[in-house]
Design a protein around this motif. Structure first.
Motif, PDB file in Angstrom:
ATOM      1  N   VAL A  64      40.364  72.521  28.184  1.00 57.44           N
ATOM      2  CA  VAL A  64      39.716  73.164  29.334  1.00 57.44           C
ATOM      3  C   VAL A  64      39.093  72.131  30.261  1.00 57.44           C
ATOM      4  O   VAL A  64      39.267  72.203  31.481  1.00 57.44           O
ATOM      5  N   THR A  65      38.366  71.153  29.704  1.00 60.96           N
ATOM      6  CA  THR A  65      37.748  70.153  30.576  1.00 60.96           C
ATOM      7  C   THR A  65      38.813  69.407  31.369  1.00 60.96           C
ATOM      8  O   THR A  65      38.608  69.107  32.548  1.00 60.96           O
ATOM      9  N   GLY A  66      39.940  69.120  30.744  1.00 62.47           N
ATOM     10  CA  GLY A  66      41.032  68.460  31.462  1.00 62.47           C
ATOM     11  C   GLY A  66      41.538  69.309  32.619  1.00 62.47           C
ATOM     12  O   GLY A  66      41.734  68.808  33.731  1.00 62.47           O
ATOM     13  N   MET A  67      41.726  70.581  32.355  1.00 64.54           N
ATOM     14  CA  MET A  67      42.220  71.482  33.404  1.00 64.54           C
ATOM     15  C   MET A  67      41.203  71.666  34.529  1.00 64.54           C
ATOM     16  O   MET A  67      41.588  71.900  35.672  1.00 64.54           O
ATOM     17  N   LEU A  68      39.919  71.519  34.200  1.00 61.56           N
ATOM     18  CA  LEU A  68      38.872  71.659  35.218  1.00 61.56           C
ATOM     19  C   LEU A  68      38.559  70.331  35.909  1.00 61.56           C
ATOM     20  O   LEU A  68      37.694  70.279  36.791  1.00 61.56           O
ATOM     21  N   GLY A  69      39.229  69.268  35.507  1.00 58.60           N
ATOM     22  CA  GLY A  69      39.001  67.961  36.114  1.00 58.60           C
ATOM     23  C   GLY A  69      37.704  67.306  35.680  1.00 58.60           C
ATOM     24  O   GLY A  69      37.161  66.463  36.395  1.00 58.60           O
ATOM     25  N   LYS A  70      37.197  67.701  34.503  1.00 60.77           N
ATOM     26  CA  LYS A  70      35.944  67.131  33.987  1.00 60.77           C
ATOM     27  C   LYS A  70      36.246  66.037  32.966  1.00 60.77           C
ATOM     28  O   LYS A  70      37.346  65.941  32.439  1.00 60.77           O
ATOM     29  N   ASP A  71      35.237  65.245  32.658  1.00 63.95           N
ATOM     30  CA  ASP A  71      35.362  64.136  31.714  1.00 63.95           C
ATOM     31  C   ASP A  71      35.362  64.643  30.274  1.00 63.95           C
ATOM     32  O   ASP A  71      34.321  65.022  29.742  1.00 63.95           O
ATOM     33  N   GLY A  72      36.511  64.635  29.648  1.00 62.52           N
ATOM     34  CA  GLY A  72      36.631  65.076  28.267  1.00 62.52           C
ATOM     35  C   GLY A  72      35.909  64.171  27.293  1.00 62.52           C
ATOM     36  O   GLY A  72      35.452  64.620  26.241  1.00 62.52           O
ATOM     37  N   ASN A  73      35.780  62.914  27.621  1.00 59.92           N
ATOM     38  CA  ASN A  73      35.095  61.989  26.730  1.00 59.92           C
ATOM     39  C   ASN A  73      33.613  62.343  26.621  1.00 59.92           C
ATOM     40  O   ASN A  73      33.038  62.284  25.528  1.00 59.92           O
ATOM     41  N   GLU A  74      33.000  62.709  27.726  1.00 60.24           N
ATOM     42  CA  GLU A  74      31.599  63.148  27.701  1.00 60.24           C
ATOM     43  C   GLU A  74      31.441  64.397  26.847  1.00 60.24           C
ATOM     44  O   GLU A  74      30.497  64.523  26.068  1.00 60.24           O
ATOM     45  N   PHE A  75      32.358  65.330  27.006  1.00 58.52           N
ATOM     46  CA  PHE A  75      32.336  66.569  26.227  1.00 58.52           C
ATOM     47  C   PHE A  75      32.461  66.257  24.735  1.00 58.52           C
ATOM     48  O   PHE A  75      31.670  66.748  23.924  1.00 58.52           O
ATOM     49  N   ARG A  76      33.442  65.462  24.363  1.00 59.01           N
ATOM     50  CA  ARG A  76      33.667  65.122  22.954  1.00 59.01           C
ATOM     51  C   ARG A  76      32.452  64.430  22.361  1.00 59.01           C
ATOM     52  O   ARG A  76      32.002  64.766  21.264  1.00 59.01           O
ATOM     53  N   LYS A  77      31.889  63.490  23.098  1.00 55.92           N
ATOM     54  CA  LYS A  77      30.709  62.763  22.614  1.00 55.92           C
ATOM     55  C   LYS A  77      29.523  63.709  22.437  1.00 55.92           C
ATOM     56  O   LYS A  77      28.814  63.624  21.426  1.00 55.92           O
ATOM     57  N   ALA A  78      29.322  64.606  23.368  1.00 56.86           N
ATOM     58  CA  ALA A  78      28.209  65.553  23.265  1.00 56.86           C
ATOM     59  C   ALA A  78      28.384  66.470  22.050  1.00 56.86           C
ATOM     60  O   ALA A  78      27.417  66.746  21.334  1.00 56.86           O
ATOM     61  N   MET A  79      29.607  66.923  21.804  1.00 57.92           N
ATOM     62  CA  MET A  79      29.858  67.762  20.633  1.00 57.92           C
ATOM     63  C   MET A  79      29.614  66.964  19.352  1.00 57.92           C
ATOM     64  O   MET A  79      28.966  67.459  18.421  1.00 57.92           O
ATOM     65  N   LYS A  80      30.086  65.743  19.312  1.00 58.54           N
ATOM     66  CA  LYS A  80      29.895  64.893  18.133  1.00 58.54           C
ATOM     67  C   LYS A  80      28.414  64.634  17.892  1.00 58.54           C
ATOM     68  O   LYS A  80      27.928  64.770  16.762  1.00 58.54           O
ATOM     69  N   ASP A  81      27.697  64.287  18.932  1.00 58.14           N
ATOM     70  CA  ASP A  81      26.274  63.977  18.813  1.00 58.14           C
ATOM     71  C   ASP A  81      25.457  65.182  18.355  1.00 58.14           C
ATOM     72  O   ASP A  81      24.470  65.021  17.637  1.00 58.14           O
ATOM     73  N   SER A  82      25.873  66.359  18.760  1.00 55.78           N
ATOM     74  CA  SER A  82      25.089  67.548  18.401  1.00 55.78           C
ATOM     75  C   SER A  82      25.519  68.183  17.084  1.00 55.78           C
ATOM     76  O   SER A  82      24.950  69.186  16.665  1.00 55.78           O
ATOM     77  N   HIS A  83      26.505  67.569  16.419  1.00 56.62           N
ATOM     78  CA  HIS A  83      26.991  68.123  15.151  1.00 56.62           C
ATOM     79  C   HIS A  83      27.121  67.049  14.075  1.00 56.62           C
ATOM     80  O   HIS A  83      28.156  66.922  13.415  1.00 56.62           O
ATOM     81  N   GLY A  84      26.073  66.281  13.927  1.00 65.03           N
ATOM     82  CA  GLY A  84      25.984  65.335  12.821  1.00 65.03           C
ATOM     83  C   GLY A  84      26.935  64.161  12.885  1.00 65.03           C
ATOM     84  O   GLY A  84      27.177  63.506  11.863  1.00 65.03           O
ATOM     85  N   GLY A  85      27.493  63.902  14.043  1.00 57.00           N
ATOM     86  CA  GLY A  85      28.414  62.779  14.187  1.00 57.00           C
ATOM     87  C   GLY A  85      29.843  63.103  13.782  1.00 57.00           C
ATOM     88  O   GLY A  85      30.688  62.214  13.711  1.00 57.00           O
ATOM     89  N   PHE A  86      30.122  64.381  13.526  1.00 56.32           N
ATOM     90  CA  PHE A  86      31.461  64.780  13.084  1.00 56.32           C
ATOM     91  C   PHE A  86      32.233  65.490  14.195  1.00 56.32           C
ATOM     92  O   PHE A  86      31.645  66.197  15.009  1.00 56.32           O
ATOM     93  N   ILE A  87      33.551  65.322  14.186  1.00 54.08           N
ATOM     94  CA  ILE A  87      34.421  66.120  15.058  1.00 54.08           C
ATOM     95  C   ILE A  87      35.556  66.774  14.273  1.00 54.08           C
ATOM     96  O   ILE A  87      36.215  67.669  14.775  1.00 54.08           O
ATOM     97  N   ASP A  88      35.797  66.329  13.045  1.00 57.16           N
ATOM     98  CA  ASP A  88      36.870  66.911  12.240  1.00 57.16           C
ATOM     99  C   ASP A  88      36.400  68.191  11.556  1.00 57.16           C
ATOM    100  O   ASP A  88      35.299  68.243  10.992  1.00 57.16           O
ATOM    101  N   CYS A  89      37.239  69.202  11.590  1.00 57.56           N
ATOM    102  CA  CYS A  89      36.938  70.505  11.020  1.00 57.56           C
ATOM    103  C   CYS A  89      36.477  70.381   9.568  1.00 57.56           C
ATOM    104  O   CYS A  89      35.461  70.963   9.180  1.00 57.56           O
TER     105      CYS A  89
END
Length: 120
Positions: A64-89
């Protein structure tokens, strides 16, 4: 509550949407996808690409961020930071289980966090 969050909650409550699909469906109108296209696009990304890899809510958010022209890296980092440093299910679910949280509540929370981050 935002319309995007309302859609994601509706999909998780009454629809068959996996985590990735719920995030994509929340923004389908804005990114030019029909419901059918959004469901097909996200079908193989739930449960961490069906193998415990990157969380479907995060993958959907990156799409979605890609389709909206937003920075996906910022999104991924924010999700990782707010969930214990994890991104894997598998890691996110393990950490959640250790806290005594059930899977549905955990996954719904990640979806709603992803939707809110995209809005911000």
């Amino acid at each position: 509550m935002s319309k995007h969050l309302d859609i994601a909650k509706e999909e998780r409550t009454n629809g068959p949407a996996n985590c990735c699909q719920a995030v994509i469906l929340a923004y389908a109108d804005e990114i030019g996808l029909s419901r059918e296209q959004a469901m097909k696009l996200g079908s193989n990304f739930g449960a961490g690409m069906k193998c415990g890899s990157v969380c479907g809510a995060i993958t959907g958010g990156l799409m979605v961020t890609g389709m909206l022209g937003k920075d996906g890296n910022e999104f991924r980092k924010a999700m990782k930071d707010s969930h214990g440093g994890f991104i894997d299910c598998k890691d996110l679910l393990k950490a959640s289980a250790e806290k005594g949280e059930d899977k549905k509540t955990h996954c719904d929370g990640l979806i709603f966090d992803a939707v809110k981050l995209i809005e911000d």
